[in-house]
Motif scaffolding. Sequence first.
Motif, mmCIF file in Angstrom:
data_model
loop_
_atom_site.group_PDB
_atom_site.id
_atom_site.type_symbol
_atom_site.label_atom_id
_atom_site.label_comp_id
_atom_site.label_asym_id
_atom_site.label_seq_id
_atom_site.Cartn_x
_atom_site.Cartn_y
_atom_site.Cartn_z
ATOM 1 N N VAL A 183 9.297 -19.913 10.244
ATOM 2 C CA VAL A 183 8.238 -19.769 9.237
ATOM 3 C C VAL A 183 7.503 -18.449 9.432
ATOM 4 N N GLY A 184 7.241 -18.093 10.698
ATOM 5 C CA GLY A 184 6.607 -16.809 10.977
ATOM 6 C C GLY A 184 7.435 -15.648 10.470
ATOM 7 N N PHE A 185 8.758 -15.727 10.668
ATOM 8 C CA PHE A 185 9.652 -14.674 10.184
ATOM 9 C C PHE A 185 9.621 -14.574 8.660
ATOM 10 N N ILE A 186 9.658 -15.727 7.975
ATOM 11 C CA ILE A 186 9.656 -15.731 6.508
ATOM 12 C C ILE A 186 8.372 -15.095 5.972
ATOM 13 N N PHE A 187 7.234 -15.467 6.550
ATOM 14 C CA PHE A 187 5.966 -14.910 6.076
ATOM 15 C C PHE A 187 5.870 -13.417 6.397
ATOM 16 N N TYR A 188 6.359 -13.014 7.546
ATOM 17 C CA TYR A 188 6.376 -11.585 7.875
ATOM 18 C C TYR A 188 7.254 -10.826 6.889
ATOM 19 N N PHE A 189 8.410 -11.383 6.606
ATOM 20 C CA PHE A 189 9.344 -10.736 5.675
ATOM 21 C C PHE A 189 8.715 -10.576 4.295
ATOM 22 N N LEU A 190 8.068 -11.630 3.801
ATOM 23 C CA LEU A 190 7.486 -11.582 2.461
ATOM 24 C C LEU A 190 6.286 -10.648 2.380
ATOM 25 N N GLN A 191 5.519 -10.567 3.466
ATOM 26 C CA GLN A 191 4.279 -9.799 3.427
ATOM 27 C C GLN A 191 4.444 -8.337 3.851
ATOM 28 N N LYS A 192 5.385 -8.060 4.744
ATOM 29 C CA LYS A 192 5.426 -6.745 5.377
ATOM 30 C C LYS A 192 6.626 -5.877 4.991
ATOM 31 N N THR A 193 7.705 -6.473 4.555
ATOM 32 C CA THR A 193 8.900 -5.666 4.263
ATOM 33 C C THR A 193 8.921 -5.257 2.794
ATOM 34 N N LYS A 194 9.645 -4.185 2.519
ATOM 35 C CA LYS A 194 9.752 -3.682 1.144
ATOM 36 C C LYS A 194 10.431 -4.698 0.238
ATOM 37 N N THR A 195 11.490 -5.305 0.748
ATOM 38 C CA THR A 195 12.200 -6.314 -0.049
ATOM 39 C C THR A 195 11.326 -7.532 -0.304
ATOM 40 N N GLY A 196 10.583 -7.944 0.712
ATOM 41 C CA GLY A 196 9.686 -9.085 0.549
ATOM 42 C C GLY A 196 8.614 -8.828 -0.494
ATOM 43 N N LYS A 197 8.062 -7.608 -0.476
ATOM 44 C CA LYS A 197 7.055 -7.258 -1.487
ATOM 45 C C LYS A 197 7.673 -7.221 -2.882
ATOM 46 N N ALA A 198 8.923 -6.766 -2.956
ATOM 47 C CA ALA A 198 9.618 -6.763 -4.246
ATOM 48 C C ALA A 198 9.824 -8.194 -4.744
ATOM 49 N N MET A 199 10.137 -9.105 -3.840
ATOM 50 C CA MET A 199 10.290 -10.512 -4.217
ATOM 51 C C MET A 199 8.984 -11.079 -4.744
ATOM 52 N N ARG A 200 7.898 -10.757 -4.099
ATOM 53 C CA ARG A 200 6.591 -11.246 -4.540
ATOM 54 C C ARG A 200 6.241 -10.678 -5.913
ATOM 55 N N ALA A 201 6.556 -9.406 -6.113
ATOM 56 C CA ALA A 201 6.292 -8.788 -7.415
ATOM 57 C C ALA A 201 7.144 -9.436 -8.507
ATOM 58 N N TYR A 202 8.395 -9.702 -8.188
ATOM 59 C CA TYR A 202 9.314 -10.340 -9.137
ATOM 60 C C TYR A 202 8.832 -11.747 -9.469
ATOM 61 N N ALA A 203 8.335 -12.456 -8.454
ATOM 62 C CA ALA A 203 7.830 -13.807 -8.676
ATOM 63 C C ALA A 203 6.554 -13.793 -9.506
ATOM 64 N N ASP A 204 5.726 -12.774 -9.322
ATOM 65 C CA ASP A 204 4.447 -12.702 -10.016
ATOM 66 C C ASP A 204 4.616 -12.313 -11.483
ATOM 67 N N ASN A 205 5.452 -11.306 -11.742
ATOM 68 C CA ASN A 205 5.663 -10.846 -13.121
ATOM 69 C C ASN A 205 7.048 -10.222 -13.217
ATOM 70 N N LYS A 206 7.983 -10.999 -13.691
ATOM 71 C CA LYS A 206 9.381 -10.568 -13.727
ATOM 72 C C LYS A 206 9.562 -9.310 -14.577
ATOM 73 N N ASP A 207 8.987 -9.278 -15.773
ATOM 74 C CA ASP A 207 9.183 -8.143 -16.682
ATOM 75 C C ASP A 207 8.599 -6.855 -16.099
ATOM 76 N N LEU A 208 7.400 -6.945 -15.543
ATOM 77 C CA LEU A 208 6.773 -5.767 -14.952
ATOM 78 C C LEU A 208 7.554 -5.279 -13.738
ATOM 79 N N ALA A 209 8.091 -6.224 -12.950
ATOM 80 C CA ALA A 209 8.885 -5.855 -11.784
ATOM 81 C C ALA A 209 10.152 -5.105 -12.194
ATOM 82 N N LEU A 210 10.797 -5.564 -13.271
ATOM 83 C CA LEU A 210 12.006 -4.891 -13.752
ATOM 84 C C LEU A 210 11.695 -3.493 -14.262
#
Length: 340
Positions: A183-210
Amino acid sequence: MQEFTDIFNAFVLLLNFIFVPALAYGAQLSLGALAVTLVYAVLRFSNFAQGDTMAFGTVIAILFTTYLQDIGVNLGFLPTALLAIPIAIFVCIIYILLIDKFVYAYYRSKNSKPITIVMASIGVMFVTGGIVRFIIGPRHHNFSDGSRFLIGAREFKDMTGLSEGLSIKTSQFLTLTIAILLVGFIFYFLQKTKTGKAMRAYADNKDLALLSGINPSRIVRVTWILTAILTAMAGVLYGLDKGFMANSYHQLLLPIFASVIVGGIGSPIGAIAGAFVVSFSEIVLTYVYKKFFIYLLPEQLEPTGLVQFLGTEYKFAISFVILVIVLLIRPTGIFKGKVI
């Protein structure tokens, strides 16, 4: 002095049969619930194949564990299944990516409604369950090697002088330790890595992320890879703790979804919190309290019945009742359905 001893015995009784098992079960549910949450938040559908995919990952671990045991490979006091987990994760990743390529990708390309993809996931659930039963059959399997207990009941009694013993299984300790690290790894990945931030952006607003240049295919692949890791780990840890039977994994779907809804759909923290609410509720309400009250009450008030809220056959019904209550009282869940 005897009164204090009885209080300690009652406390140890609750630790042994409620608190420790509920912690381990909650950790297992939290990994499965976190996998469902990732799929819902990023890919926007509820994955009903979660329980049977956990069974699939566990089957791979059982087969590879059996092979290692046959050739004499083991980890001493630790379960040999720990060596099989990387293989189980790898095969689970391949399987889920293939399912996405041949099933879910088609519906995404057609911009299908989420309910359509949910129905497809139900089909995947039955297919996966059939594969699991074809490979390993319906009978019960145990991971039987490695030290069974970190501390045994008799050893605890000898150390404390109490009549009640506290036993902590190796599988329970491994479940909590691995779950915390993962769980610690997953949260670190989502919060700190570039790919994780991209996932969060995609989840928040798919059209804007694209529009910002995020590659949707890569986000989908990474989401399924993380989901496969969580799924395989949840399945194997549950199997180590309680043994494997395909039907029991199918039934896990209800408490996993109850955990997600109780915590707040789309919220990873909520999924974890909801998992422990469900696990403690199931165990607290189905435990037999007769011996507990015998320790605490005078002899003339000691109960003659089991003193049990619900029979163990209603264990999974508790998840359903919790789910309904939360939907009626607080539909957004504990954490108000935040996304990642």
